[in-house]
Design an enzyme around this catalytic site. Structure first.
Site, PDB file in Angstrom:
ATOM      1  CE  LYS A 112      -4.291  -1.913   1.731  1.00  0.00           C
ATOM      2  NZ  LYS A 112      -5.434  -1.828   2.609  1.00  0.00           N
ATOM      3  CE  LYS A 195      -6.231  -7.380  -1.119  1.00  0.00           C
ATOM      4  NZ  LYS A 195      -6.762  -7.208   0.198  1.00  0.00           N
ATOM      5  CE  LYS A 198     -13.467  -2.780   1.529  1.00  0.00           C
ATOM      6  NZ  LYS A 198     -12.382  -2.866   2.512  1.00  0.00           N
TER       7      LYS A 198
HETATM    8  N1  AQP Z   1      -9.934 -10.694  -2.766  1.00  0.00           N
HETATM    9  C1  AQP Z   1     -10.207 -11.187  -1.573  1.00  0.00           C
HETATM   10  N2  AQP Z   1     -10.415 -12.526  -1.420  1.00  0.00           N
HETATM   11  C2  AQP Z   1     -10.694 -13.040  -0.199  1.00  0.00           C
HETATM   12  N3  AQP Z   1     -10.801 -12.283   0.914  1.00  0.00           N
HETATM   13  C3  AQP Z   1     -10.615 -10.961   0.798  1.00  0.00           C
HETATM   14  N4  AQP Z   1     -10.669  -9.956   1.697  1.00  0.00           N
HETATM   15  C4  AQP Z   1     -10.394  -8.787   1.069  1.00  0.00           C
HETATM   16  N5  AQP Z   1     -10.174  -9.010  -0.237  1.00  0.00           N
HETATM   17  C5  AQP Z   1     -10.306 -10.346  -0.437  1.00  0.00           C
HETATM   18  C6  AQP Z   1     -10.981 -10.115   3.105  1.00  0.00           C
HETATM   19  O1  AQP Z   1     -12.051  -9.234   3.410  1.00  0.00           O
HETATM   20  C7  AQP Z   1     -11.944  -8.846   4.772  1.00  0.00           C
HETATM   21  C8  AQP Z   1     -12.129  -7.374   4.921  1.00  0.00           C
HETATM   22  O2  AQP Z   1     -11.138  -6.703   4.200  1.00  0.00           O
HETATM   23  P1  AQP Z   1     -10.689  -5.259   4.628  1.00  0.00           P
HETATM   24  O3  AQP Z   1     -11.825  -4.338   4.592  1.00  0.00           O
HETATM   25  O4  AQP Z   1      -9.951  -5.321   5.902  1.00  0.00           O
HETATM   26  O5  AQP Z   1      -9.709  -4.803   3.521  1.00  0.00           O
HETATM   27  P2  AQP Z   1      -8.553  -5.490   2.751  1.00  0.00           P
HETATM   28  O6  AQP Z   1      -8.210  -6.851   3.214  1.00  0.00           O
HETATM   29  O7  AQP Z   1      -7.409  -4.549   2.700  1.00  0.00           O
HETATM   30  O8  AQP Z   1      -9.311  -5.645   1.396  1.00  0.00           O
HETATM   31  P3  AQP Z   1      -9.351  -4.668   0.199  1.00  0.00           P
HETATM   32  O9  AQP Z   1     -10.568  -4.948  -0.574  1.00  0.00           O
HETATM   33  O10 AQP Z   1      -8.074  -4.737  -0.552  1.00  0.00           O
HETATM   34  O11 AQP Z   1      -9.550  -3.256   0.853  1.00  0.00           O
HETATM   35  P4  AQP Z   1      -8.614  -1.995   0.811  1.00  0.00           P
HETATM   36  O12 AQP Z   1      -8.415  -1.739  -0.615  1.00  0.00           O
HETATM   37  O13 AQP Z   1      -9.410  -0.928   1.508  1.00  0.00           O
HETATM   38  O14 AQP Z   1      -7.359  -2.347   1.509  1.00  0.00           O
HETATM   39  C9  AQP Z   1     -10.575  -9.318   5.264  1.00  0.00           C
HETATM   40  O15 AQP Z   1     -10.743 -10.475   6.047  1.00  0.00           O
HETATM   41  C10 AQP Z   1      -9.847  -9.670   3.995  1.00  0.00           C
HETATM   42  O16 AQP Z   1      -8.920 -10.700   4.193  1.00  0.00           O
END
Ligand code: AQP
Length: 332
Positions: A112, A195, A198
């Site tokens: 990030k 992956k 968001k």
């Molecule tokens: N692609 C994915 N496949 C499986 N699990 C996923 N999670 C996120 N993306 C995938 C799981 O969703 C939960 C909540 O995620 P988060 O809100 O903590 O954010 P993150 O893991 O950082 O996911 P993002 O979508 O990439 O969000 P941003 O961009 O805001 O950082 C977690 O349990 C995560 O493992």
């Protein structure tokens, strides 16, 4: 009953299919087997820059979506992280037993911060995993259902729990990650080795639960697939088709071998068309229920206040023990 805790960031107007299949779906199931605590982690959501009004809206929409996806406030404790001050308080203490080098090894920070530019990344983004450890350890959670991307943070949480217990006496339960293999990493529809995310996925690569279902269907039909024609699960050689099969299997309850057999001799187009329909049928009721919860924000806020109160009854007790163990003078 064993205890479970997990959280999700309100960093977008909708959660995506990866969030649902990787995490939230298991949260729903674990309400019946565990003493379950789930939170919308707004403290985490300010680590990479944000707009205050947007954050407030997304926090409510996030909670509404979780309820719409199947969390039941009678069977779990759902709350907003900033309503429970112990999260930030414990994070400070844990930060003081975390090595700088140890924190520097977290790959999510590296990813990030390299996207944002390390110089401009906040210290909050750097200490994010320590706050996450506090989220989990405050509730003495046994299990933490998350996606594969969180495995390293869970390892850090376990290390910190063991370190604290070793130095100050047994205080924390050492939690285990709960990461079912099949849906541990749902990938980007346009870049099936990355992956679904968001913040990192392009709009065409991500299925938002709250977007127009016709749009989701189109994205599935235009998903990048692999060379060859055979519908076969092989994440190394066929990451695109394997991702679609994983989503299909999780949403339909049909096993992957069963799907491979059903699509023998048929083309990628058939699979995509069928999956698009399944996704549309899956998101529609979630969208309707989310709208119903959002129609009554006063009721929604009340429900979250009850959740926070329940959460505090556990978190405050843990923090009291922590403060006592590390030698803070109790207020008279
Ligand atoms: N692609 C994915 N496949 C499986 N699990 C996923 N999670 C996120 N993306 C995938 C799981 O969703 C939960 C909540 O995620 P988060 O809100 O903590 O954010 P993150 O893991 O950082 O996911 P993002 O979508 O990439 O969000 P941003 O961009 O805001 O950082 C977690 O349990 C995560 O493992």
């Amino acid at each position: 009953r064993p205890r479970v805790l997990s959280g999700i960031q309100p960093t977008a107007d909708s959660f995506h299919l990866g969030n649902y299949l990787g995490a939230v779906r298991n949260w729903v199931a674990m309400q019946d087997t565990h003493d379950a605590f789930y939170c919308v982690v707004d403290l985490h959501a300010i680590t990479a820059g944000h707009d205050p009004e947007t954050l407030r809206r997304r926090t409510r929409v996030g909670a509404a979506q979780l309820l719409a996806a199947g969390l039941n406030p009678d069977r779990c404790t759902l709350f907003v992280q900033s309503h429970v001050p112990e999260h930030a308080q414990l994070a400070w203490v844990l930060g003081c037993i975390t090595g700088f080098g140890e924190a520097s090894r977290m790959t999510q920070f590296k990813d990030k911060s390299s996207r944002q530019g390390t110089e401009r990344s906040s210290v909050g983004l750097f200490t994010y995993p320590i706050l996450q450890a506090a989220d989990i350890l405050l509730y003495q959670a046994d299990a933490v259902p998350v996606g594969e991307d969180q495995r390293q943070h869970l390892e850090l949480t376990r290390d910190l729990a063991q370190r604290f217990n070793g130095q100050f006496g047994r205080t924390f339960t050492v939690p285990s990650a709960f990461i079912p293999k099949e849906t541990a990493k749902i990938t980007d529809l346009q870049d099936p080795t990355a992956k679904m995310s968001k913040s990192a996925s392009s709009p065409a690569g991500i299925i938002d639960l709250l977007e127009d279902p016709a749009r989701s269907a189109k994205k599935i039909r235009s998903a990048v697939t692999d060379t060859g024609r055979e519908i076969h699960f092989d994440p190394e050689a066929k990451p695109g088709i394997s991702n679609l099969l994983s989503i299909y299997s999780a949403l339909s309850g049909r096993s992957i071998p069963d799907l491979e057999e059903a699509y023998t001799g048929r083309g990628y187009g058939d699979l995509k068309k069928d999956l698009a329909e399944i996704v549309v049928e899956f998101v529609k009721p979630i969208q309707e229920r989310t709208a119903t919860y959002l129609d009554d924000p006063v009721q929604l806020d009340k429900l979250l206040a009850v959740g926070a109160e329940k959460a505090r009854s556990i978190s405050a007790a843990t923090l009291r023990t922590v403060y006592q163990r590390i030698g803070f003078l109790a207020p008279a």
